[in-house]
Design a protein around this motif. Sequence first.
Motif, PDB file in Angstrom:
ATOM      1  N   LEU A   1     -23.448  22.391   6.419  1.00  0.00           N
ATOM      2  CA  LEU A   1     -23.546  21.474   5.283  1.00  0.00           C
ATOM      3  C   LEU A   1     -24.848  20.682   5.335  1.00  0.00           C
ATOM      4  O   LEU A   1     -25.510  20.497   4.313  1.00  0.00           O
ATOM      5  N   ARG A   2     -25.248  20.256   6.526  1.00  0.00           N
ATOM      6  CA  ARG A   2     -26.510  19.528   6.677  1.00  0.00           C
ATOM      7  C   ARG A   2     -27.707  20.417   6.326  1.00  0.00           C
ATOM      8  O   ARG A   2     -28.664  19.958   5.711  1.00  0.00           O
ATOM      9  N   LEU A   3     -27.653  21.682   6.727  1.00  0.00           N
ATOM     10  CA  LEU A   3     -28.734  22.610   6.385  1.00  0.00           C
ATOM     11  C   LEU A   3     -28.821  22.826   4.877  1.00  0.00           C
ATOM     12  O   LEU A   3     -29.921  22.874   4.311  1.00  0.00           O
ATOM     13  N   LEU A   4     -27.689  22.944   4.220  1.00  0.00           N
ATOM     14  CA  LEU A   4     -27.684  23.121   2.765  1.00  0.00           C
ATOM     15  C   LEU A   4     -28.212  21.874   2.054  1.00  0.00           C
ATOM     16  O   LEU A   4     -28.960  21.976   1.071  1.00  0.00           O
ATOM     17  N   ILE A   5     -27.844  20.701   2.556  1.00  0.00           N
ATOM     18  CA  ILE A   5     -28.344  19.455   1.968  1.00  0.00           C
ATOM     19  C   ILE A   5     -29.852  19.356   2.156  1.00  0.00           C
ATOM     20  O   ILE A   5     -30.591  19.011   1.224  1.00  0.00           O
ATOM     21  N   THR A   6     -30.323  19.679   3.363  1.00  0.00           N
ATOM     22  CA  THR A   6     -31.760  19.630   3.619  1.00  0.00           C
ATOM     23  C   THR A   6     -32.505  20.618   2.738  1.00  0.00           C
ATOM     24  O   THR A   6     -33.580  20.302   2.210  1.00  0.00           O
ATOM     25  N   ALA A   7     -31.956  21.814   2.552  1.00  0.00           N
ATOM     26  CA  ALA A   7     -32.587  22.803   1.681  1.00  0.00           C
ATOM     27  C   ALA A   7     -32.672  22.282   0.242  1.00  0.00           C
ATOM     28  O   ALA A   7     -33.692  22.452  -0.430  1.00  0.00           O
ATOM     29  N   GLY A   8     -31.628  21.631  -0.216  1.00  0.00           N
ATOM     30  CA  GLY A   8     -31.647  21.051  -1.559  1.00  0.00           C
ATOM     31  C   GLY A   8     -32.687  19.950  -1.692  1.00  0.00           C
ATOM     32  O   GLY A   8     -33.391  19.861  -2.699  1.00  0.00           O
ATOM     33  N   ILE A   9     -32.809  19.124  -0.657  1.00  0.00           N
ATOM     34  CA  ILE A   9     -33.805  18.054  -0.681  1.00  0.00           C
ATOM     35  C   ILE A   9     -35.217  18.639  -0.664  1.00  0.00           C
ATOM     36  O   ILE A   9     -36.107  18.152  -1.370  1.00  0.00           O
ATOM     37  N   VAL A  10     -35.418  19.705   0.116  1.00  0.00           N
ATOM     38  CA  VAL A  10     -36.733  20.357   0.152  1.00  0.00           C
ATOM     39  C   VAL A  10     -37.088  20.904  -1.226  1.00  0.00           C
ATOM     40  O   VAL A  10     -38.220  20.746  -1.695  1.00  0.00           O
ATOM     41  N   MET A  11     -36.124  21.529  -1.886  1.00  0.00           N
ATOM     42  CA  MET A  11     -36.375  22.045  -3.241  1.00  0.00           C
ATOM     43  C   MET A  11     -36.695  20.902  -4.207  1.00  0.00           C
ATOM     44  O   MET A  11     -37.628  21.001  -5.013  1.00  0.00           O
ATOM     45  N   LEU A  12     -35.947  19.819  -4.109  1.00  0.00           N
ATOM     46  CA  LEU A  12     -36.158  18.678  -4.990  1.00  0.00           C
ATOM     47  C   LEU A  12     -37.534  18.050  -4.760  1.00  0.00           C
ATOM     48  O   LEU A  12     -38.262  17.764  -5.721  1.00  0.00           O
ATOM     49  N   LEU A  13     -37.895  17.862  -3.499  1.00  0.00           N
ATOM     50  CA  LEU A  13     -39.200  17.266  -3.200  1.00  0.00           C
ATOM     51  C   LEU A  13     -40.357  18.178  -3.605  1.00  0.00           C
ATOM     52  O   LEU A  13     -41.413  17.696  -3.994  1.00  0.00           O
ATOM     53  N   SER A  14     -40.141  19.490  -3.537  1.00  0.00           N
ATOM     54  CA  SER A  14     -41.216  20.401  -3.938  1.00  0.00           C
ATOM     55  C   SER A  14     -41.491  20.321  -5.435  1.00  0.00           C
ATOM     56  O   SER A  14     -42.602  20.617  -5.874  1.00  0.00           O
ATOM     57  N   HIS A  15     -40.499  19.914  -6.217  1.00  0.00           N
ATOM     58  CA  HIS A  15     -40.712  19.753  -7.654  1.00  0.00           C
ATOM     59  C   HIS A  15     -41.485  18.475  -7.968  1.00  0.00           C
ATOM     60  O   HIS A  15     -42.206  18.413  -8.967  1.00  0.00           O
ATOM     61  N   PHE A  16     -41.338  17.440  -7.124  1.00  0.00           N
ATOM     62  CA  PHE A  16     -41.971  16.161  -7.399  1.00  0.00           C
ATOM     63  C   PHE A  16     -43.333  15.994  -6.736  1.00  0.00           C
ATOM     64  O   PHE A  16     -44.176  15.273  -7.254  1.00  0.00           O
ATOM     65  N   LEU A  17     -43.546  16.641  -5.608  1.00  0.00           N
ATOM     66  CA  LEU A  17     -44.829  16.533  -4.919  1.00  0.00           C
ATOM     67  C   LEU A  17     -45.708  17.720  -5.293  1.00  0.00           C
ATOM     68  O   LEU A  17     -45.302  18.872  -5.126  1.00  0.00           O
ATOM     69  N   LYS A  18     -46.901  17.443  -5.767  1.00  0.00           N
ATOM     70  CA  LYS A  18     -47.788  18.513  -6.233  1.00  0.00           C
ATOM     71  C   LYS A  18     -48.284  19.396  -5.101  1.00  0.00           C
ATOM     72  O   LYS A  18     -48.545  20.563  -5.296  1.00  0.00           O
TER      73      LYS A  18
END
Length: 116
Positions: free
Chosen positions: A5-22
């Motif tokens: 579950l922690r790995l899935l949450i981290t993967a989601g956060i990585v995807m989210l941050l990649s959309h906001f950080l150029k």
Amino acid sequence: MNLLLRLLITAGIVMLLSHFLKGVAVNGYEAALIVAVVLALLNAIVKPILVILTIPITIMTLGLFLFVINACIILLADRFIDGFSVNGFWTALLFSILLSISQSIAYSFLKKEKKK
């Protein structure tokens, strides 16, 4: 189960941050999941060694050098994973700070659910 579950949450956060950080790019959710696994492994194996080796400078900077170590871990993950790229040290530093804050918030919700 908690680790998955922690790995899935981290993967989601990585995807989210990649959309906001150029300066951060992730090629799909599979790459984000691989980033989460590689970051977990690097944080478990490489980070403690770097922390021990840099104790004097970490003490002199009152712990702020740990942010530099986190950025180096992100850049190391960038080298290992083809579908993940970070453009430079400062972007890696900002990414690592935002990732740490986001993970702390998300993991705190997991602890609250576990207590109930």
